[in-house]
Scaffold this active site. Structure first.
Site, PDB file in Angstrom:
ATOM      1  N   HIS A  55       1.327  -1.061   0.050  1.00 15.16           N
ATOM      2  CA  HIS A  55      -0.086  -0.115   0.253  1.00 15.16           C
ATOM      3  C   HIS A  55       0.966   1.570   0.466  1.00 15.16           C
ATOM      4  CE1 HIS A  55       0.731   0.664   4.018  1.00 15.16           C
ATOM      5  NE2 HIS A  55      -0.027  -0.360   4.855  1.00 15.16           N
ATOM      6  N   CYS A  70       2.342  -4.718   6.442  1.00 14.91           N
ATOM      7  CA  CYS A  70       2.297  -4.537   5.317  1.00 14.91           C
ATOM      8  C   CYS A  70       3.376  -4.069   4.427  1.00 14.91           C
ATOM      9  CB  CYS A  70       1.047  -3.696   4.938  1.00 14.91           C
ATOM     10  SG  CYS A  70      -0.412  -3.927   5.392  1.00 14.91           S
TER      11      CYS A  70
END
Length: 147
Positions: A100, A122
Site C-alpha cells: 500500500h 504490510c
C-alpha cells in the site's frame, strides 16, 4: 525511474533484508522500489498483531481504492501452511496484508514512508510508486517475499 507500460511483469519479489521490492519479467528486474515493512521485520508472520511481514510465495489478489491507505493490492496471506501453523499454536494468523501507499492524511514528505519500518506487517511504498506498481502489475501475479 519509470518503466514503459508495455513491459510485462510476471513476478514481484520482495527482499525484506534489503528493504526492496522488485518487479520482474522473466527473472530480469524491470523496476526496483525502496519499501517499509512491519515494525518487527525479522522472521515470518505467525499471528495477527505480531507486526511482521510474511515470507513465502503468495499471489496479488485484488486492488483496494478505498481504505485507510492510499491505494493498495491485497496479498494472499495466509496460505494453508500459515493457517495450519497458527492453529497448532492456537493463534489467529491474521490476513489483512497488502502492498500500500501512504496513510490517508499523512502530511510528512513521501521520503518518510521509506525512512523506517512502520506498518503492522504490510509493505509500504510512496503514493507515486503505488500508482506505478498498479499500472504495471496485474491481479493474480505471484509475489515472493524473502527474509
Amino acid at each position: 525511474m519509470s518503466v514503459p507500460s508495455a513491459v510485462s511483469v510476471n513476478k514481484v519479489t520482495v527482499d525484506k533484508s534489503k528493504r526492496r521490492l522488485y518487479l520482474m519479467n522473466n527473472d530480469q528486474v524491470v523496476r526496483e522500489f525502496r519499501i517499509a515493512l512491519g515494525k518487527r521485520p525479522v522472521g515470518h508472520k505467525v499471528y495477527e498483531g505480531d507486526q511482521r511481514t510474511p515470507e513465502g510465495i503468495y499471489k496479488l489478489e485484488f486492488v483496494m481504492e478505498d481504505s485507510q491507505f492510499y491505494r493498495s493490492i491485497h496479498i494472499s496471506y495466509p496460505n494453508e501452511q500459515d493457517v495450519a501453523f497458527a492453529q497448532r499454536l492456537n493463534l489467529n494468523p491474521g490476513g489483512d496484508i497488502k502492498i500500500h501507499g501512504q496513510k490517508n492524511g499523512e502530511l510528512r514528505p513521501s521520503k518518510f514512508v521509506q525512512s523506517f519500518d512502520w506498518t503492522d506487517g504490510c509493505i509500504a511504498l510512496t503514493n507515486e510508486e503505488m500508482d506505478e506498481l498498479l499500472s504495471l502489475v496485474k491481479v493474480g501475479t505471484p509475489i515472493e517475499i524473502l527474509p
